[in-house]
Design a protein around this motif. Structure first.
Motif, PDB file in Angstrom:
ATOM      1  N   ILE A 179      46.486  69.407 -41.882  1.00  0.00           N
ATOM      2  CA  ILE A 179      47.927  69.626 -41.997  1.00  0.00           C
ATOM      3  C   ILE A 179      48.342  69.072 -43.353  1.00  0.00           C
ATOM      4  O   ILE A 179      47.639  68.240 -43.941  1.00  0.00           O
ATOM      5  CB  ILE A 179      48.735  68.960 -40.862  1.00  0.00           C
ATOM      6  N   GLU A 210      48.546  69.452 -30.754  1.00  0.00           N
ATOM      7  CA  GLU A 210      47.579  70.554 -30.763  1.00  0.00           C
ATOM      8  C   GLU A 210      46.461  70.396 -31.791  1.00  0.00           C
ATOM      9  O   GLU A 210      45.414  71.020 -31.640  1.00  0.00           O
ATOM     10  CB  GLU A 210      48.302  71.878 -31.022  1.00  0.00           C
ATOM     11  N   VAL A 211      46.647  69.604 -32.849  1.00  0.00           N
ATOM     12  CA  VAL A 211      45.600  69.513 -33.870  1.00  0.00           C
ATOM     13  C   VAL A 211      44.388  68.768 -33.324  1.00  0.00           C
ATOM     14  O   VAL A 211      44.500  67.888 -32.481  1.00  0.00           O
ATOM     15  CB  VAL A 211      46.104  68.847 -35.179  1.00  0.00           C
ATOM     16  N   ASP A 223      40.864  69.728 -38.240  1.00  0.00           N
ATOM     17  CA  ASP A 223      42.038  70.519 -38.595  1.00  0.00           C
ATOM     18  C   ASP A 223      42.752  69.834 -39.751  1.00  0.00           C
ATOM     19  O   ASP A 223      42.696  68.607 -39.888  1.00  0.00           O
ATOM     20  CB  ASP A 223      43.017  70.625 -37.416  1.00  0.00           C
ATOM     21  N   LEU A 282      52.874  70.417 -32.797  1.00  0.00           N
ATOM     22  CA  LEU A 282      51.776  70.449 -33.759  1.00  0.00           C
ATOM     23  C   LEU A 282      50.869  69.236 -33.598  1.00  0.00           C
ATOM     24  O   LEU A 282      49.645  69.370 -33.512  1.00  0.00           O
ATOM     25  CB  LEU A 282      52.318  70.484 -35.195  1.00  0.00           C
ATOM     26  N   SER A 311      45.551  75.555 -43.686  1.00  0.00           N
ATOM     27  CA  SER A 311      46.121  74.466 -42.890  1.00  0.00           C
ATOM     28  C   SER A 311      46.753  74.999 -41.611  1.00  0.00           C
ATOM     29  O   SER A 311      47.234  76.129 -41.565  1.00  0.00           O
ATOM     30  CB  SER A 311      47.189  73.720 -43.685  1.00  0.00           C
ATOM     31  N   LYS A 312      46.751  74.139 -40.581  1.00  0.00           N
ATOM     32  CA  LYS A 312      47.435  74.476 -39.321  1.00  0.00           C
ATOM     33  C   LYS A 312      48.926  74.563 -39.550  1.00  0.00           C
ATOM     34  O   LYS A 312      49.602  75.371 -38.931  1.00  0.00           O
ATOM     35  CB  LYS A 312      47.140  73.432 -38.244  1.00  0.00           C
ATOM     36  N   THR A 341      52.149  77.808 -40.338  1.00  0.00           N
ATOM     37  CA  THR A 341      53.336  77.271 -39.677  1.00  0.00           C
ATOM     38  C   THR A 341      54.097  76.362 -40.628  1.00  0.00           C
ATOM     39  O   THR A 341      53.510  75.504 -41.286  1.00  0.00           O
ATOM     40  CB  THR A 341      52.941  76.478 -38.411  1.00  0.00           C
TER      41      THR A 341
END
Length: 132
Positions: free
Chosen positions: A24, A17-18, A22, A14, A109-110, A38
């Motif tokens: 979280i 990748e953000v 983005d 994670l 959110s991611k 996720t």
């Protein structure tokens, strides 16, 4: 094998990748995770790992542009909130929204990273920044 720092494979993926803008969320053990978002559940017993330890480690590796907390944290867990703010980078934009809105925003959110924290309203939306 990673020798130091975060080694949880799903969390590392994670964080790699953000991108800019983005979001979280780092949450307490009870924060609901909306379908389709996720879930990275780090909790294994009550209060382990602690929210602040998770936040400290993520701050070490992630560029953060903004942090958003629930309004309720100001009254229900003010010392906890102040410690959270002290962990974040200096000069960071900090917002407060109703907890119900925080849960609603979590749908975009991611990922949601759940700690084992049993302290109420200990959730943060992190908006990722850009390293350049």
């Amino acid at each position: 094998m990673i020798k130091k720092g975060i080694f949880h494979p799903q969390l590392l993926k994670l964080l790699g990748e953000v991108r800019h803008m983005d979001t979280i969320i780092i949450g307490d053990a009870g924060l609901p995770v909306p379908e389709g978002v996720t879930r990275i559940d780090l909790g294994w017993i009550e209060n382990e790992p602690r929210f602040h330890k998770v936040l400290e480690e993520i701050v070490k590796v992630l560029v953060i542009e903004k942090a958003t907390f629930a309004n309720e944290a100001k009254d229900i867990s003010p010392d906890f909130l102040q410690k959270s703010i002290s962990i974040l980078p200096e000069g960071l934009e900090i917002d407060y929204i109703p907890h119900v809105d925080l849960k609603e925003q979590s749908k975009q959110s991611k990922a949601i990273i759940l700690s084992g924290e049993f302290t109420g309203y200990t959730n943060i939306i992190i908006t990722c920044g850009c390293a350049y």
